[in-house]
Design an enzyme around this catalytic site. Sequence first.
Site, mmCIF file in Angstrom:
data_model
loop_
_atom_site.group_PDB
_atom_site.id
_atom_site.type_symbol
_atom_site.label_atom_id
_atom_site.label_comp_id
_atom_site.label_asym_id
_atom_site.label_seq_id
_atom_site.Cartn_x
_atom_site.Cartn_y
_atom_site.Cartn_z
ATOM 1 N N GLY A 168 0.636 -1.244 0.034
ATOM 2 C CA GLY A 168 0.104 -0.027 0.023
ATOM 3 C C GLY A 168 0.792 1.216 -0.115
ATOM 4 N N PRO A 207 4.496 -5.326 -0.627
ATOM 5 C CG PRO A 207 6.958 -4.710 -0.943
ATOM 6 C CD PRO A 207 5.973 -5.496 -0.107
ATOM 7 C CB CYS A 221 -15.036 3.432 -29.463
ATOM 8 S SG CYS A 221 -14.382 3.538 -31.132
#
Length: 423
Positions: free
Chosen positions: A244, A279, A347
């Site tokens: 985090g 991590p 698109c």
Amino acid sequence: MHYFEYQNGELFAEQVPVRRIAKEVGTPAYIYSLATLKRHYQVFDRAFARVPHVICFSVKANSNLAVLRTFAKEGSGFDIVSGGELFRALKAGADPKKIVFSGVGKKKEEIEYALDAGILMFNVESEQELAFLDDVSRARGKRAPISLRVNPDVDPKTHPYISTGMKKSKFGIEIKRSAELYKKALSLKNLEVIGVDCHIGSQLTSVGPFVDALSRIREYLDRVLVGYLRKEGANIRYLDLGGGLGIQYKDEEPPRPEDYAAALIQGLEGLDVTLILEPGRVMVGNAGILVTEVLYLKETDEKKFVVVDGGMNDLLRPALYGSYMGIRPVVERKAETIVADVVGPICESGDFFAKDREISRPQPGDLLAVMSAGAYGFTMASNYNSHPKPPEILVDGDKFYVVRQRETLEDLIRGETIPPILQ
Ligand SMILES: *Cc1c(COP(=O)(O)O)cnc(C)c1O
């Protein structure tokens, strides 16, 4: 800290001009710096040197085999969230004894695969998963090492899609129910209770929430679990604090790994456990860029659009989280500054890399580098609009290697068939 720098107005990946790589492999393309990957691992590892710890790189942030191999060679373990990630980690030479398996939806085959591989532990996220894991282990003649992922209910103050440790989150077990579930786990013969786990969110830019989560777990451990679990003969040897730690995309000032480590180590005082860290972003985020070519400059009365050949199919973060990504010219040029949206060919109106960005007016054929694209970049890429996925390049000093080929048109239809009734 990373090794993407300008020399005489031109962006280099370590000692290789980004322009040269783009010329050889085409665009869009991901480029990773080996020196940056190694440095990030070493800095993080060194920060925790004072305490017994295992670093388990979070595979979902970047799962390229060469990247995983780099970390495995540095001594890293891995945090996986699927059988596919286990397959990748093992292919990259991971030590199974340093693999932890997280995730709310582990399937039978994935559990069996991980049991057979002999991983370090399963981070269990629900009561039903606990019972299921016990069943699958019994049928396999194995004992599954487990920790419970507890939910400390702290607000990580990050994007809601990447907040995972609050009460309303689908992740983890409510901390106040965890004693009950630990009891249950201890009664199940094919489980071995060895740890406590939490992961509160991603891209955290202060240590406060980490410290709060640790102290809530700590309080709980001290008060309820340790005495009880010891009495029952369980041995909590691992404390997994998840991942985090954030990185700088724009003007964030995330804590340095040293400060993050110091705060956690302080909170561990007197606790006899091996720390596990998971991590992801902080290891790979700034170690990668996405290079894309400008196709058109489109101007209306209202707006300007820089249309590039990479899109949300290659790099989803801006579309998914509204994230800011730095965009730099690969070759600096003297031109007026304009304000434009940098958009891809997909698109969807959500297909953009930047909105209302000040950028020096590019021309068709110019190359742009989307910075800090090494985490949750390629791993979130898709074939939407039937674009082949981009290649991944690993730079080492003055050399570079294609560590994943650009997909071909044939790759797009691999596995598809037209049934006989339509022939
Ligand atoms: C995503 C994740 C991580 C890694 O998070 P980062 O913010 O990239 O460090 C670690 N552990 C678990 C369980 C995750 O889901």
